[in-house]
Write a protein that holds these residues in place. Structure first.
Motif, PDB file in Angstrom:
ATOM      1  N   TRP A 182      -4.007   6.807   7.141  1.00  0.00           N
ATOM      2  CA  TRP A 182      -2.613   7.257   7.052  1.00  0.00           C
ATOM      3  C   TRP A 182      -1.702   6.114   6.599  1.00  0.00           C
ATOM      4  N   ALA A 183      -1.903   4.936   7.177  1.00  0.00           N
ATOM      5  CA  ALA A 183      -1.071   3.788   6.832  1.00  0.00           C
ATOM      6  C   ALA A 183      -1.303   3.356   5.387  1.00  0.00           C
ATOM      7  N   ASN A 184      -2.569   3.346   4.948  1.00  0.00           N
ATOM      8  CA  ASN A 184      -2.856   3.014   3.552  1.00  0.00           C
ATOM      9  C   ASN A 184      -2.182   4.011   2.608  1.00  0.00           C
ATOM     10  N   GLN A 185      -2.272   5.289   2.934  1.00  0.00           N
ATOM     11  CA  GLN A 185      -1.656   6.312   2.098  1.00  0.00           C
ATOM     12  C   GLN A 185      -0.138   6.161   2.086  1.00  0.00           C
ATOM     13  N   LEU A 227       0.696   3.251  -0.145  1.00  0.00           N
ATOM     14  CA  LEU A 227       0.470   3.645  -1.533  1.00  0.00           C
ATOM     15  C   LEU A 227       1.655   4.449  -2.062  1.00  0.00           C
ATOM     16  N   GLU A 228       2.086   5.443  -1.297  1.00  0.00           N
ATOM     17  CA  GLU A 228       3.204   6.282  -1.738  1.00  0.00           C
ATOM     18  C   GLU A 228       4.472   5.459  -1.934  1.00  0.00           C
ATOM     19  N   ALA A 229       4.706   4.497  -1.051  1.00  0.00           N
ATOM     20  CA  ALA A 229       5.879   3.637  -1.206  1.00  0.00           C
ATOM     21  C   ALA A 229       5.768   2.800  -2.480  1.00  0.00           C
ATOM     22  N   GLU A 273       3.848  -8.286  -8.003  1.00  0.00           N
ATOM     23  CA  GLU A 273       2.440  -8.696  -8.074  1.00  0.00           C
ATOM     24  C   GLU A 273       1.874  -8.994  -6.695  1.00  0.00           C
ATOM     25  N   GLN A 274       2.674  -9.609  -5.823  1.00  0.00           N
ATOM     26  CA  GLN A 274       2.190  -9.957  -4.487  1.00  0.00           C
ATOM     27  C   GLN A 274       1.866  -8.716  -3.661  1.00  0.00           C
ATOM     28  N   GLN A 275       2.708  -7.690  -3.763  1.00  0.00           N
ATOM     29  CA  GLN A 275       2.449  -6.467  -2.997  1.00  0.00           C
ATOM     30  C   GLN A 275       1.141  -5.823  -3.429  1.00  0.00           C
ATOM     31  N   LEU A 276       0.913  -5.732  -4.716  1.00  0.00           N
ATOM     32  CA  LEU A 276      -0.332  -5.128  -5.210  1.00  0.00           C
ATOM     33  C   LEU A 276      -1.540  -5.984  -4.874  1.00  0.00           C
ATOM     34  N   GLY A 315      -4.051  -6.761  -8.559  1.00  0.00           N
ATOM     35  CA  GLY A 315      -3.631  -5.454  -8.066  1.00  0.00           C
ATOM     36  C   GLY A 315      -3.465  -4.455  -9.189  1.00  0.00           C
ATOM     37  N   ASP A 316      -3.925  -3.260  -8.958  1.00  0.00           N
ATOM     38  CA  ASP A 316      -3.784  -2.163  -9.902  1.00  0.00           C
ATOM     39  C   ASP A 316      -3.627  -0.897  -9.073  1.00  0.00           C
ATOM     40  N   ILE A 317      -2.494  -0.237  -9.202  1.00  0.00           N
ATOM     41  CA  ILE A 317      -2.177   0.915  -8.358  1.00  0.00           C
ATOM     42  C   ILE A 317      -3.177   2.050  -8.556  1.00  0.00           C
ATOM     43  N   THR A 318      -3.689   2.211  -9.775  1.00  0.00           N
ATOM     44  CA  THR A 318      -4.674   3.265 -10.037  1.00  0.00           C
ATOM     45  C   THR A 318      -5.983   2.967  -9.312  1.00  0.00           C
ATOM     46  N   VAL A 319      -6.405   1.709  -9.361  1.00  0.00           N
ATOM     47  CA  VAL A 319      -7.625   1.314  -8.658  1.00  0.00           C
ATOM     48  C   VAL A 319      -7.425   1.464  -7.155  1.00  0.00           C
ATOM     49  N   CYS A 320      -6.254   1.072  -6.652  1.00  0.00           N
ATOM     50  CA  CYS A 320      -5.959   1.214  -5.224  1.00  0.00           C
ATOM     51  C   CYS A 320      -6.033   2.674  -4.788  1.00  0.00           C
TER      52      CYS A 320
END
Length: 148
Positions: A13-16, A19-21, A29-32, A63-68
């Motif tokens: 739940w926390a990961n999701q 991700l949504e945020a 870059e640091q967040q990803l 970091g890559d949002i699609t990969v995440c």
């Protein structure tokens, strides 16, 4: 096992939530990097729990949002399967594994699973700190919010 299951439901739940945020703001870059680290580490620990070599898996990566997005789903499914498979296993059984430096350790299944759940929360806090610094609202990922 019930507590461990709850911890992993919260982890998903926390990961999701993070991700949504990250999908709704201009992401730094640091967040990803932190987010991909959480997800990579989940994969590494699951590999170790299964008695396999994790030395070729990244701990840190670009970091890559699609990969995440893909890793979140994959990790959630893989941990659900693993937790179902070990339901009757003694959680105090020791797992032998090598860390990313090649040093060998023996740790209980219980302690590894607890570490995985807590490790992600630590780094999600760092992501929230960076979101706030960039003028965005942090994500409430507290366990009590999850259970409410």
């Amino acid at each position: 096992m019930k507590t461990i299951h709850n911890m992993f439901e919260h982890l998903s739940w926390a990961n999701q939530s993070i991700l949504e945020a990250l999908q709704n703001v201009e992401v730094g870059e640091q967040q990803l990097s932190l987010f991909s680290h959480i997800l990579n580490a989940e994969q590494v620990w699951l590999t170790r729990l299964k008695g396999k070599d994790s030395s070729q898996l990244p701990i840190w990566s670009d970091g890559d949002i699609t990969v995440c997005t893909k890793l979140i789903k994959q990790n959630e499914e893989n941990f659900k399967t693993y937790l179902a498979e070990i339901a009757k296993t003694d959680l105090d059984n020791l797992i032998t594994y090598a860390n990313s430096s090649g040093k060998e350790f023996m740790t209980s299944i219980r302690d590894i699973l607890t570490h995985v759940a807590l490790h992600g929360q630590y780094h999600r806090g760092q992501i929230n700190l960076r979101l706030r610094a960039d003028g965005n609202d942090p994500v409430n990922i507290d366990y009590i919010t999850f259970v409410r």
